[in-house]
Design an enzyme around this catalytic site. Sequence first.
Site, mmCIF file in Angstrom:
data_model
loop_
_atom_site.group_PDB
_atom_site.id
_atom_site.type_symbol
_atom_site.label_atom_id
_atom_site.label_comp_id
_atom_site.label_asym_id
_atom_site.label_seq_id
_atom_site.Cartn_x
_atom_site.Cartn_y
_atom_site.Cartn_z
ATOM 1 N N GLU A 1 -15.485 2.441 -3.979
ATOM 2 C CA GLU A 1 -16.487 2.899 -4.964
ATOM 3 C C GLU A 1 -17.272 4.092 -4.414
ATOM 4 O O GLU A 1 -17.695 4.965 -5.169
ATOM 5 C CB GLU A 1 -17.399 1.720 -5.359
ATOM 6 C CG GLU A 1 -16.667 0.783 -6.316
ATOM 7 C CD GLU A 1 -17.140 -0.652 -6.326
ATOM 8 O OE1 GLU A 1 -18.199 -0.953 -5.762
ATOM 9 O OE2 GLU A 1 -16.417 -1.483 -6.913
ATOM 10 N N HIS B 1 -15.784 2.307 1.431
ATOM 11 C CA HIS B 1 -15.466 1.497 0.250
ATOM 12 C C HIS B 1 -14.988 2.417 -0.882
ATOM 13 O O HIS B 1 -15.514 3.515 -1.063
ATOM 14 C CB HIS B 1 -16.690 0.689 -0.193
ATOM 15 C CG HIS B 1 -16.352 -0.332 -1.237
ATOM 16 N ND1 HIS B 1 -16.252 -0.019 -2.563
ATOM 17 C CD2 HIS B 1 -16.044 -1.645 -1.137
ATOM 18 C CE1 HIS B 1 -15.903 -1.109 -3.241
ATOM 19 N NE2 HIS B 1 -15.776 -2.116 -2.396
ATOM 20 N N SER C 1 -10.232 -8.489 -6.141
ATOM 21 C CA SER C 1 -10.096 -9.619 -7.068
ATOM 22 C C SER C 1 -9.716 -10.936 -6.395
ATOM 23 O O SER C 1 -8.936 -11.720 -6.942
ATOM 24 C CB SER C 1 -9.104 -9.279 -8.183
ATOM 25 O OG SER C 1 -9.648 -8.248 -8.993
ATOM 26 N N GLU D 1 -8.046 -2.769 0.601
ATOM 27 C CA GLU D 1 -8.460 -3.080 -0.761
ATOM 28 C C GLU D 1 -7.790 -2.097 -1.727
ATOM 29 O O GLU D 1 -8.273 -0.961 -1.888
ATOM 30 C CB GLU D 1 -9.973 -2.934 -0.906
ATOM 31 C CG GLU D 1 -10.772 -3.822 0.018
ATOM 32 C CD GLU D 1 -12.192 -4.017 -0.510
ATOM 33 O OE1 GLU D 1 -12.532 -5.156 -0.823
ATOM 34 O OE2 GLU D 1 -12.923 -3.032 -0.629
ATOM 35 N N LYS E 1 -22.666 -5.521 -3.807
ATOM 36 C CA LYS E 1 -22.758 -4.259 -4.570
ATOM 37 C C LYS E 1 -24.182 -4.043 -5.112
ATOM 38 O O LYS E 1 -25.143 -4.312 -4.413
ATOM 39 C CB LYS E 1 -21.710 -4.245 -5.680
ATOM 40 C CG LYS E 1 -20.313 -4.590 -5.178
ATOM 41 C CD LYS E 1 -19.240 -4.218 -6.159
ATOM 42 C CE LYS E 1 -17.905 -4.754 -5.687
ATOM 43 N NZ LYS E 1 -16.777 -4.210 -6.391
ATOM 44 N N ASN F 1 -19.380 -8.592 -0.630
ATOM 45 C CA ASN F 1 -19.987 -7.320 -0.986
ATOM 46 C C ASN F 1 -20.759 -7.543 -2.292
ATOM 47 O O ASN F 1 -20.150 -7.692 -3.348
ATOM 48 C CB ASN F 1 -18.889 -6.261 -1.169
ATOM 49 C CG ASN F 1 -19.435 -4.929 -1.643
ATOM 50 O OD1 ASN F 1 -20.648 -4.713 -1.635
ATOM 51 N ND2 ASN F 1 -18.553 -4.029 -2.068
ATOM 52 N N GLY G 1 -12.267 -5.446 -8.778
ATOM 53 C CA GLY G 1 -13.026 -5.753 -9.995
ATOM 54 C C GLY G 1 -12.192 -5.793 -11.259
ATOM 55 O O GLY G 1 -12.735 -5.776 -12.364
HETATM 56 C C1 PEP Z 1 -15.016 -5.096 -3.312
HETATM 57 O O1 PEP Z 1 -15.802 -4.440 -3.982
HETATM 58 O O2 PEP Z 1 -14.918 -4.898 -2.089
HETATM 59 C C2 PEP Z 1 -14.192 -6.099 -3.993
HETATM 60 C C3 PEP Z 1 -13.212 -6.638 -3.326
HETATM 61 O O3 PEP Z 1 -14.519 -6.384 -5.288
HETATM 62 P P1 PEP Z 1 -13.846 -7.504 -6.234
HETATM 63 O O4 PEP Z 1 -13.720 -8.755 -5.414
HETATM 64 O O5 PEP Z 1 -14.796 -7.646 -7.368
HETATM 65 O O6 PEP Z 1 -12.519 -6.991 -6.625
#
Ligand code: PEP
Length: 235
Positions: free
Chosen positions: A90, A88, A193, A157, A8, A6, A163
């Site tokens: 976010e 997601h 992460s 997630e 972003k 992703n 993040g």
């Molecule tokens: C994500 O945004 O789906 C994600 C897993 O981000 P990160 O790996 O930065 O935690």
Amino acid sequence: MIIAANLKTNFTRKETKQYIQELESYVTNNAITQEVLVFPAMSSLDENNTSIIVGAQNAYPTQEGAFTGEIGETHLNEFAIKTILIGHSERRHILGETQESIVAKFNYYKKLGFKIVYCIGEPLPKREAGEQEMMEYISAQYEGIDTEYENLIIAYEPVWAIGTGLTPTLEDIASIHKKLKKKSKAPLLYGGSVKVTNAKEVLNVLNVDGILVGSAALYVEHFCTMISYAEELSQ
Ligand code: PEP
């Protein structure tokens, strides 16, 4: 396994093109058999003649119309995009998408046969509130979703892990993935992460069918290393 990036709100169209080309070279030169997905920023969607599956991070449930700031089916069709990320955290927590609007989006793109990567996960207070409250929260994110849809991929997630550099323990991931597999037989990714340093052990957890990677995927060589781990574990 399914290894997804992703991107972003990062990378211009030119940078994204280069990223996908580097990924494609790696996948081809190393005869990778894993499914590799990349979700670029909206303005970086483009023609794609590679084996990498390019998906949209978001689109409105419409062909086109008066929805300022959004794109629709027509814009995805221009580049033959048939994969979309929905739910997601976010978008749920920063952009205020409700379960109702997420379901509308899911149903629209399901009808079109899109591959849907559907994200679920709990914020920290829900995890801290204990197992029952956490599972109730996550279960609500399944409401209205066709868990038997053939082109569905689910990504678990935890919001507090995205993040932040924090991750659940491998035992926690195993335990929740086991419960989530009972809700849907769709491939189940872990995200939050994941980095080169922990990707192999996460991929090795029972009921983890792949990973969804944000920040660490911005380094193409890191993302390629994670793909190589998946390939190795699939042998
Ligand atoms: C994500 O945004 O789906 C994600 C897993 O981000 P990160 O790996 O930065 O935690």
